[in-house]
Design an enzyme around this catalytic site. Structure first.
Site, PDB file in Angstrom:
ATOM      1  CG  ASP A 249     -49.109  33.261  21.085  1.00  0.00           C
ATOM      2  OD1 ASP A 249     -49.927  32.492  20.537  1.00  0.00           O
ATOM      3  OD2 ASP A 249     -48.672  33.058  22.236  1.00  0.00           O
TER       4      ASP A 249
ATOM      5  CD  GLU B  85     -49.882  27.183  22.795  1.00  0.00           C
ATOM      6  OE1 GLU B  85     -49.895  26.014  23.232  1.00  0.00           O
ATOM      7  OE2 GLU B  85     -48.850  27.726  22.341  1.00  0.00           O
TER       8      GLU B  85
END
Length: 380
Positions: A82, A141
């Site tokens: 991400d 994250e």
């Protein structure tokens, strides 16, 4: 360059838009890279992030493992696919990877699709029977991290899988590749303070109860705290006030409520609970309420085998002597450190989260060489 170079693999990952929380196509690409190399790939959705956090939606995770001979050591690489939103003002499409001169541009080039690509690139040169290798890859994250690495660790525990060593590919280098690795991180706790009072007219203060005065006292006492002087590996813990809110549009009204927020980044002399208790005593003694949220506890992997392997490989490839550091914000290493010795090392962090994020092509190649040396020596 071959299709399996770090550069080409990084391009493939960058070309998959994966704003946090990431799902779908970027994990398709990751799986396509790993399966031909003999990895067992597991993908799953761990949960939905609440919409009120501003980045709601499903979170996807991937765990891949290639098992070595019976009794072989297990080396794990951890990272995230991400990325943060690109924002406006890029010189080119942030999800169309573009090489300009010596730099590869694209969102995630540094943080951290570039290092993931470098690690996968090394796998093509490593013998399949060298040892057990796994990849712990999350799509959560850059956000709250509630459904990412923690869920992957649960999956590993269910399957009885525990690595011997773990490298997290966060961008740790500062001025040149290899000048810094992270052997620990400080903890983080955010605290919301609410003080309720009694609304009234400023000309009749005896008929009201001003919460701002109480909040001011609370903040003054907290600001006077000296938590510690640091340790051999950690800088002093610090308290920062991050918001004050009353929301009173009238100049002649004593408000009914005042709120404040603070953040503490702390070393391993404290825990989130101990600091929450310290602040809670001050807040409640002065008539307020405290709501703390602990984002992560501090951790330290003392200098040893893993940091030694990484340091030797860095110096061999780049000629640089890396600094062992615990500076910076939090990372998913805070979770993994509970089950395995973990060190963070990756690309230069100068452009991470910025417009026109870019990585030097040569750094990608050198990072792949460093990772290859580390894995070979860790599993030999």
């Amino acid at each position: 360059m071959s299709d399996n170079s770090a550069l080409e693999l990084a391009k493939r990952l960058i070309a998959c838009p994966s704003i946090t929380p990431a799902t779908g196509i970027v994990f398709d690409e990751m799986e396509a890279m790993l399966q031909p190399l003999g990895f067992e790939v597991s993908r799953f959705i761990a949960g939905d992030r609440p919409e009120d956090e501003g980045l709601g939606g499903a979170v996807e995770n991937l765990f891949a493992i290639r098992r070595g001979p019976e009794g072989a050591r297990h080396f794990a690489f951890a990272g995230h696919l991400d990325v943060v939103p690109p924002g406006e003002g890029w010189g080119s499409d942030p999800f169309v990877p573009k090489v300009k001169g010596d730099l590869l541009h694209g969102r995630g080039a540094v943080d951290m699709k570039g290092s993931i690509a470098a690690f996968v690139s090394t796998l093509h040169s490593l013998p399949s029977d060298l040892g057990t290798i796994s990849l712990i890859i999350t799509g959560d994250e850059e956000g709250p991290a509630r459904f990412g690495t923690v869920a992957l660790m649960d999956l590993m525990a269910e399957r009885g899988i525990t690595p011997d060593l773990c490298l997290v590919g966060e961008p740790t280098s500062v001025n040149q590749l290899g000048d810094m690795m992270k052997i620990g991180r400080r903890g983080s706790v955010n605290m919301w303070i609410t003080v309720n009072g009694t609304q009234g007219h400023v000309a009749y203060p005896h008929l009201a109860d001003n919460p701002i005065t109480k909040l001011g006292t609370i903040l003054s006492e907290i600001d006077a705290l000296q938590l510690d002087e640091g340790t051999d590996w950690f800088q002093p813990s610090n308290i920062e006030f991050t918001d004050l809110s009353v929301g009173n549009p009238a100049h002649n009204v004593i408000p009914a409520k005042a709120e404040g927020r603070l953040s503490i980044r702390f070393n391993d002399q404290h825990s989130g609970d101990s600091l929450s208790g310290l602040v809670r005593e001050i807040v409640e003694r002065n008539g307020g309420e405290l709501n703390p949220i602990i984002s992560g506890e501090p951790f330290l992997t003392p200098p040893g085998e893993l940091s030694g392997l990484i340091g030797e490989a860095i110096t061999e490839v780049t000629g640089v002597e890396p600094e062992l550091s615990t500076t910076g914000g939090t990372s998913d290493a805070r979770f993994l450190s509970k089950i395995v010795p973990v060190v963070e090392f990756g690309l230069c962090n100068a452009t991470m989260h910025k417009l026109d994020e870019a990585v030097a092509v040569d750094d990608l190649d050198q990072l792949a060489k460093i990772y290859a040396l580390v894995v070979k020596r860790a599993l030999s």
